[in-house]
Motif scaffolding. Structure first.
Motif, PDB file in Angstrom:
ATOM      1  N   THR A  15       0.822  -1.211   0.000  1.00 51.02           N
ATOM      2  CA  THR A  15       0.000   0.000   0.000  1.00 51.02           C
ATOM      3  C   THR A  15       0.854   1.258   0.000  1.00 51.02           C
ATOM      4  O   THR A  15       0.625   2.179  -0.796  1.00 51.02           O
ATOM      5  CB  THR A  15      -0.944   0.006   1.216  1.00 51.02           C
ATOM      6  OG1 THR A  15      -1.812  -1.134   1.151  1.00 51.02           O
ATOM      7  CG2 THR A  15      -1.783   1.271   1.238  1.00 51.02           C
ATOM      8  N   TYR A  16       1.856   1.321   0.888  1.00 46.31           N
ATOM      9  CA  TYR A  16       2.644   2.552   0.903  1.00 46.31           C
ATOM     10  C   TYR A  16       3.542   2.653  -0.333  1.00 46.31           C
ATOM     11  O   TYR A  16       3.871   3.757  -0.775  1.00 46.31           O
ATOM     12  CB  TYR A  16       3.409   2.733   2.215  1.00 46.31           C
ATOM     13  CG  TYR A  16       4.712   2.005   2.402  1.00 46.31           C
ATOM     14  CD1 TYR A  16       5.864   2.383   1.711  1.00 46.31           C
ATOM     15  CD2 TYR A  16       4.827   0.970   3.322  1.00 46.31           C
ATOM     16  CE1 TYR A  16       7.072   1.733   1.905  1.00 46.31           C
ATOM     17  CE2 TYR A  16       6.030   0.319   3.528  1.00 46.31           C
ATOM     18  CZ  TYR A  16       7.149   0.702   2.815  1.00 46.31           C
ATOM     19  OH  TYR A  16       8.346   0.064   3.016  1.00 46.31           O
ATOM     20  N   ASN A  47      -7.135   3.200   7.123  1.00 49.89           N
ATOM     21  CA  ASN A  47      -6.436   3.098   5.837  1.00 49.89           C
ATOM     22  C   ASN A  47      -7.288   2.225   4.924  1.00 49.89           C
ATOM     23  O   ASN A  47      -7.244   0.992   4.982  1.00 49.89           O
ATOM     24  CB  ASN A  47      -5.048   2.489   6.009  1.00 49.89           C
ATOM     25  CG  ASN A  47      -4.092   3.401   6.745  1.00 49.89           C
ATOM     26  OD1 ASN A  47      -3.761   3.160   7.900  1.00 49.89           O
ATOM     27  ND2 ASN A  47      -3.654   4.455   6.092  1.00 49.89           N
ATOM     28  N   HIS A  48      -8.077   2.871   4.084  1.00 52.29           N
ATOM     29  CA  HIS A  48      -9.065   2.177   3.258  1.00 52.29           C
ATOM     30  C   HIS A  48      -8.461   1.824   1.901  1.00 52.29           C
ATOM     31  O   HIS A  48      -7.846   2.673   1.243  1.00 52.29           O
ATOM     32  CB  HIS A  48     -10.298   3.053   3.080  1.00 52.29           C
ATOM     33  CG  HIS A  48     -10.972   3.390   4.373  1.00 52.29           C
ATOM     34  ND1 HIS A  48     -11.975   2.621   4.915  1.00 52.29           N
ATOM     35  CD2 HIS A  48     -10.763   4.411   5.252  1.00 52.29           C
ATOM     36  CE1 HIS A  48     -12.371   3.152   6.061  1.00 52.29           C
ATOM     37  NE2 HIS A  48     -11.652   4.234   6.293  1.00 52.29           N
ATOM     38  N   ALA A  60      -6.245   0.752  -4.946  1.00 49.78           N
ATOM     39  CA  ALA A  60      -6.389   2.153  -4.543  1.00 49.78           C
ATOM     40  C   ALA A  60      -6.342   2.257  -3.026  1.00 49.78           C
ATOM     41  O   ALA A  60      -6.618   1.280  -2.310  1.00 49.78           O
ATOM     42  CB  ALA A  60      -7.700   2.736  -5.075  1.00 49.78           C
ATOM     43  N   HIS A  61      -5.990   3.439  -2.548  1.00 50.78           N
ATOM     44  CA  HIS A  61      -5.926   3.695  -1.102  1.00 50.78           C
ATOM     45  C   HIS A  61      -6.345   5.123  -0.803  1.00 50.78           C
ATOM     46  O   HIS A  61      -6.026   6.054  -1.546  1.00 50.78           O
ATOM     47  CB  HIS A  61      -4.502   3.495  -0.572  1.00 50.78           C
ATOM     48  CG  HIS A  61      -4.309   4.018   0.835  1.00 50.78           C
ATOM     49  ND1 HIS A  61      -3.915   5.327   1.095  1.00 50.78           N
ATOM     50  CD2 HIS A  61      -4.472   3.419   2.046  1.00 50.78           C
ATOM     51  CE1 HIS A  61      -3.843   5.500   2.405  1.00 50.78           C
ATOM     52  NE2 HIS A  61      -4.174   4.367   3.001  1.00 50.78           N
ATOM     53  N   ILE A  62      -7.068   5.303   0.288  1.00 47.93           N
ATOM     54  CA  ILE A  62      -7.325   6.616   0.880  1.00 47.93           C
ATOM     55  C   ILE A  62      -7.222   6.451   2.392  1.00 47.93           C
ATOM     56  O   ILE A  62      -7.872   5.579   2.974  1.00 47.93           O
ATOM     57  CB  ILE A  62      -8.715   7.173   0.509  1.00 47.93           C
ATOM     58  CG1 ILE A  62      -8.811   7.437  -0.990  1.00 47.93           C
ATOM     59  CG2 ILE A  62      -8.995   8.463   1.285  1.00 47.93           C
ATOM     60  CD1 ILE A  62     -10.180   7.928  -1.444  1.00 47.93           C
ATOM     61  N   GLY A  63      -6.407   7.297   3.016  1.00 45.07           N
ATOM     62  CA  GLY A  63      -6.258   7.257   4.463  1.00 45.07           C
ATOM     63  C   GLY A  63      -6.973   8.417   5.123  1.00 45.07           C
ATOM     64  O   GLY A  63      -7.106   9.501   4.542  1.00 45.07           O
ATOM     65  N   ILE A  64      -7.441   8.191   6.334  1.00 44.32           N
ATOM     66  CA  ILE A  64      -8.136   9.221   7.104  1.00 44.32           C
ATOM     67  C   ILE A  64      -7.546   9.272   8.505  1.00 44.32           C
ATOM     68  O   ILE A  64      -7.238   8.234   9.102  1.00 44.32           O
ATOM     69  CB  ILE A  64      -9.652   8.945   7.177  1.00 44.32           C
ATOM     70  CG1 ILE A  64     -10.279   9.063   5.782  1.00 44.32           C
ATOM     71  CG2 ILE A  64     -10.343   9.907   8.139  1.00 44.32           C
ATOM     72  CD1 ILE A  64     -11.767   8.822   5.741  1.00 44.32           C
ATOM     73  N   GLY A  83      -2.795  10.338   1.478  1.00 44.60           N
ATOM     74  CA  GLY A  83      -2.366   9.086   0.860  1.00 44.60           C
ATOM     75  C   GLY A  83      -3.311   8.619  -0.230  1.00 44.60           C
ATOM     76  O   GLY A  83      -3.501   7.414  -0.437  1.00 44.60           O
ATOM     77  N   VAL A  84      -3.911   9.577  -0.953  1.00 47.86           N
ATOM     78  CA  VAL A  84      -4.866   9.230  -2.014  1.00 47.86           C
ATOM     79  C   VAL A  84      -4.082   8.709  -3.219  1.00 47.86           C
ATOM     80  O   VAL A  84      -3.236   9.417  -3.776  1.00 47.86           O
ATOM     81  CB  VAL A  84      -5.710  10.450  -2.411  1.00 47.86           C
ATOM     82  CG1 VAL A  84      -6.684  10.083  -3.526  1.00 47.86           C
ATOM     83  CG2 VAL A  84      -6.457  11.000  -1.194  1.00 47.86           C
TER      84      VAL A  84
END
Length: 336
Positions: A15-16, A47-48, A60-64, A83-84
């Motif tokens: 992911t990263y 971390n979606h 895909a990733h989006i972090g909140i 982290g979009v």
């Protein structure tokens, strides 16, 4: 499949790496270190990711990161988005729309505001995000004054760390609207090794001023947080005038930059915050994605959401909002 890193922690490295590739992150830096507050195991539930079971790929990733902005007794709940990223092979398939819309719907009743950092203003307008807040970029490139000694947060002993914490909470959190930092938040900051901490001390050896320079690939050479004792603001700015400073402002003239992209979440949370902030003079009455209606000193108004956010957070609030507008300060240590 939409899931989180808490369910699939073994996908953390993939992911990263996806995020770094998507952002063209410098090879000399590490996103997972520079943005530890969003990428640490305690935040994995936020971390979606979209995962392709057939190819075993993170698409895909989006972090909140859920935080609280404070100024004295005023408090505002926010969700920071970072982290979009969408893997190159899957771009153009609507994955960003799907994941971001799902998350906005999931959390819109839990926070007053969503905030993200991006130059893609037109893209995020489709999701209801608008630029607001501002800081002044001095663009100087001089030498650090010799009175300041360079170190790292993780090199501080407990006494010095408490001193820095005290300056932040007692001074900055009353001068600006900025992020509340718990002890856990400070522990996460200690992990951000790409940020240099500079300290000056008084004749007794106590820290009297500090500033933070650098972070990852975006803030090299930038002073993005300055801490000082009460009434020491102008003096430390004079001391650092040869450096590139990002300083919070409202209505100033110069090289201004937007602080971030903002989207309204739970309108009732924002309504209560502004009612308290204005001593009852500002009452929100209606909100749709593109319009905000309100009463200000019993006079009715209806304005675009983009304008309203700038009335409240700058950069140039109108005269009617001069006593209500919030001077925001977001350090690079807290941004994601």
């Amino acid at each position: 499949m939409q899931t989180t890193l808490s369910s699939f922690p073994h996908l953390f490295k993939e992911t990263y790496t996806l995020i770094e590739n998507s952002l063209n992150y410098p090879q000399s830096e590490s996103f997972s270190v520079d943005f530890y507050p969003i990428m640490n195991p305690q935040n994995f539930n936020n971390n979606h990711i979209l995962f392709n079971h057939e190819t075993n790929e993170v698409m895909a990733h989006i972090g909140i990161n859920f935080r609280e902005i404070i100024n004295g007794d005023h408090k505002l709940s926010v969700a920071l988005i970072g982290g979009v990223a969408v893997k190159e092979a899957y771009r153009g398939q609507g994955l960003l729309n799907k994941l971001l819309n799902n998350l906005l719907k999931k959390y819109e009743q839990k926070v007053a505001l969503f905030i993200l950092w991006s130059d893609l203003i037109e893209l995020y307008k489709k999701f209801g995000f608008y630029p607001a807040g501002c800081f002044l970029d001095s663009k100087s490139e001089g030498l650090v004054p010799t009175k300041f000694i360079k170190t790292k947060f993780n090199a501080l002993d407990s006494h010095d760390l408490d001193r820095v914490k005290g300056i932040y909470s007692d001074v900055l959190c009353h001068k600006y609207f900025t992020f509340k930092r718990s002890n856990d938040d400070w522990e996460k900051i200690k992990k951000i090794n790409s940020t240099d901490l500079y300290l000056s001390r008084d004749e007794k050896g106590e820290i009297e001023n500090y500033f933070c320079m650098n972070k990852g690939g975006d803030l090299k050479g930038v002073v993005h947080e300055i801490g000082y004792l009460k009434n020491g603001h102008q003096k430390v700015l004079n001391d650092l005038k040869s450096l590139r400073l990002w300083t919070p402002t409202l209505g100033a003239v110069g090289d201004l930059k937007y602080l971030g992209l903002f989207k309204i979440g739970n309108i009732n949370f924002l309504k209560e915050f502004l009612k308290i902030r204005s001593n009852g003079d500002l009452i929100l009455t209606h909100y749709k994605k593109n319009k905000v209606s309100f009463n200000l000193k019993k006079i009715r108004y209806s304005v675009n959401t983009s304008d309203f956010l700038q009335y409240i957070f700058g950069p140039f609030p109108p005269d009617e909002f001069k006593d209500i507008a919030c001077k925001l300060f977001f350090s690079g240590l807290d941004s994601i």
